[in-house]
Scaffold this motif. Sequence first.
Motif, mmCIF file in Angstrom:
data_model
loop_
_atom_site.group_PDB
_atom_site.id
_atom_site.type_symbol
_atom_site.label_atom_id
_atom_site.label_comp_id
_atom_site.label_asym_id
_atom_site.label_seq_id
_atom_site.Cartn_x
_atom_site.Cartn_y
_atom_site.Cartn_z
ATOM 1 N N GLU A 280 16.402 2.916 -31.298
ATOM 2 C CA GLU A 280 15.485 2.514 -30.225
ATOM 3 C C GLU A 280 15.500 3.484 -29.044
ATOM 4 O OE1 GLU A 280 13.306 0.384 -30.740
ATOM 5 O OE2 GLU A 280 14.146 -0.609 -32.488
ATOM 6 N N VAL A 281 16.183 4.611 -29.202
ATOM 7 C CA VAL A 281 16.231 5.634 -28.147
ATOM 8 C C VAL A 281 15.255 6.747 -28.529
ATOM 9 C CG1 VAL A 281 17.684 7.320 -26.937
ATOM 10 C CG2 VAL A 281 18.652 5.115 -27.656
ATOM 11 N N ALA A 282 14.240 6.943 -27.704
ATOM 12 C CA ALA A 282 13.287 8.038 -27.897
ATOM 13 C C ALA A 282 13.682 9.174 -26.956
ATOM 14 C CB ALA A 282 11.874 7.571 -27.596
ATOM 15 N N LEU A 283 13.259 10.387 -27.279
ATOM 16 C CA LEU A 283 13.578 11.544 -26.441
ATOM 17 C C LEU A 283 12.313 12.278 -26.020
ATOM 18 C CD1 LEU A 283 16.624 13.124 -28.341
ATOM 19 C CD2 LEU A 283 16.652 11.523 -26.425
ATOM 20 N N ALA A 284 12.356 12.831 -24.818
ATOM 21 C CA ALA A 284 11.276 13.675 -24.315
ATOM 22 C C ALA A 284 11.909 14.865 -23.614
ATOM 23 C CB ALA A 284 10.398 12.893 -23.348
ATOM 24 N N VAL B 241 17.155 16.671 -21.786
ATOM 25 C CA VAL B 241 16.130 15.779 -22.318
ATOM 26 C C VAL B 241 16.137 14.495 -21.488
ATOM 27 C CG1 VAL B 241 16.194 16.644 -24.704
ATOM 28 C CG2 VAL B 241 17.704 14.766 -24.029
ATOM 29 N N VAL B 242 15.128 13.681 -21.711
ATOM 30 C CA VAL B 242 15.077 12.370 -21.087
ATOM 31 C C VAL B 242 15.103 11.341 -22.207
ATOM 32 C CG1 VAL B 242 13.742 10.804 -19.634
ATOM 33 C CG2 VAL B 242 13.730 13.251 -19.147
ATOM 34 N N ALA B 243 16.077 10.433 -22.150
ATOM 35 C CA ALA B 243 16.142 9.329 -23.112
ATOM 36 C C ALA B 243 15.236 8.214 -22.586
ATOM 37 C CB ALA B 243 17.573 8.826 -23.257
#
Length: 136
Positions: free
Chosen positions: A57-61, A120-122
Amino acid sequence: MNKILGKIVEISSSENISLIAVDTGSRVLHSLVVETPETAKYLKIGEKIYLIIKETEVALAREIQNCQTSFLNQINCIVEKIISGKVLSKIVLNCETCQLKAILPTEAIKQMKLKENENVVALIKANEITIMEADG
């Protein structure tokens, strides 16, 4: 599973749903739960709880400074380790005062050209964080 200790600092409830704001020491994270202070005794300001987050459920940008999203939880991190598999990859992240793990499609990691030691941003949706009472 990711497990982060924090303290409840705000509760907004309506009907049977509450948005819980939890101070983790470096930032406030939010969890949307199907409970209220009237139905769950541990939902009170100052109470220590654990935030439980599935790795899937952790996305990265890479960068979202000028991008508006619906993710209440945006955590700046550094990629510590990437363990690549054929279909899925596990990413270990150092995030301010905690460590998070994410499991993402390997193809997504390739498309992002993600490398270790990068910023990155979680991103975690509030409804994907479960809360659990802390012992003592």
